[in-house]
Design a protein around this motif. Structure first.
Motif, short mmCIF file in Angstrom:
data_model
loop_
_atom_site.label_atom_id
_atom_site.label_comp_id
_atom_site.label_asym_id
_atom_site.label_seq_id
_atom_site.Cartn_x
_atom_site.Cartn_y
_atom_site.Cartn_z
N GLU A 198 0.83 -1.20 0.00
CA GLU A 198 0.00 0.00 0.00
C GLU A 198 0.86 1.25 0.00
N ASN A 199 1.93 1.26 0.81
CA ASN A 199 2.80 2.43 0.88
C ASN A 199 3.49 2.69 -0.44
N GLN A 200 3.94 1.63 -1.11
CA GLN A 200 4.59 1.81 -2.41
C GLN A 200 3.59 2.35 -3.42
N SER A 201 2.37 1.83 -3.38
CA SER A 201 1.34 2.29 -4.30
C SER A 201 1.00 3.75 -4.03
N ASP A 202 0.88 4.13 -2.75
CA ASP A 202 0.59 5.52 -2.39
C ASP A 202 1.69 6.45 -2.88
N PHE A 203 2.95 6.02 -2.71
CA PHE A 203 4.07 6.87 -3.13
C PHE A 203 4.06 7.07 -4.64
N LYS A 204 3.79 6.00 -5.40
CA LYS A 204 3.80 6.13 -6.86
C LYS A 204 2.68 7.02 -7.35
N ASN A 205 1.63 7.18 -6.56
CA ASN A 205 0.52 8.07 -6.94
C ASN A 205 0.70 9.48 -6.39
#
Length: 93
Positions: A52-59
């Motif tokens: 989730e954190n990686q996905s949030d950062f990429k967005n």
């Protein structure tokens, strides 16, 4: 969920007595130990939060703007040099 020969360490938690009692009953019905349930939860929790954190950062805006300042006036300066300039601007040093 068994892990590979990784050493076990002791963990002390403060939890409501009723939660512990219910978890012990569940573990007994499940044929497992309370320790293994907590361990499995922590492993799965850390996997899901990492994704989730990686996905949030990429967005994020920061990710979208990465690299857009290449070739700018600060491009050839070290972090310490940039920090010195900012300190001078901010505090008049």
């Amino acid at each position: 969920m068994k892990t590979t020969k990784e050493p076990k360490v002791k963990l002390t938690l403060s939890v409501k007595k009723s939660a512990i009692d219910n978890a012990k009953k569940y573990a007994q019905l499940d044929g497992s130990s309370l320790s293994s349930i907590v361990e499995d939860y922590l492993v799965e929790y850390s996997k899901s939060n990492k994704a989730e954190n990686q996905s949030d950062f990429k967005n994020s805006l920061a990710y979208q703007l990465m690299g857009c300042a290449k070739g700018g006036p600060l491009d050839n300066m070290t972090d310490d040099e940039i920090k010195d300039i900012r300190m001078k601007d901010r505090y008049g040093l």
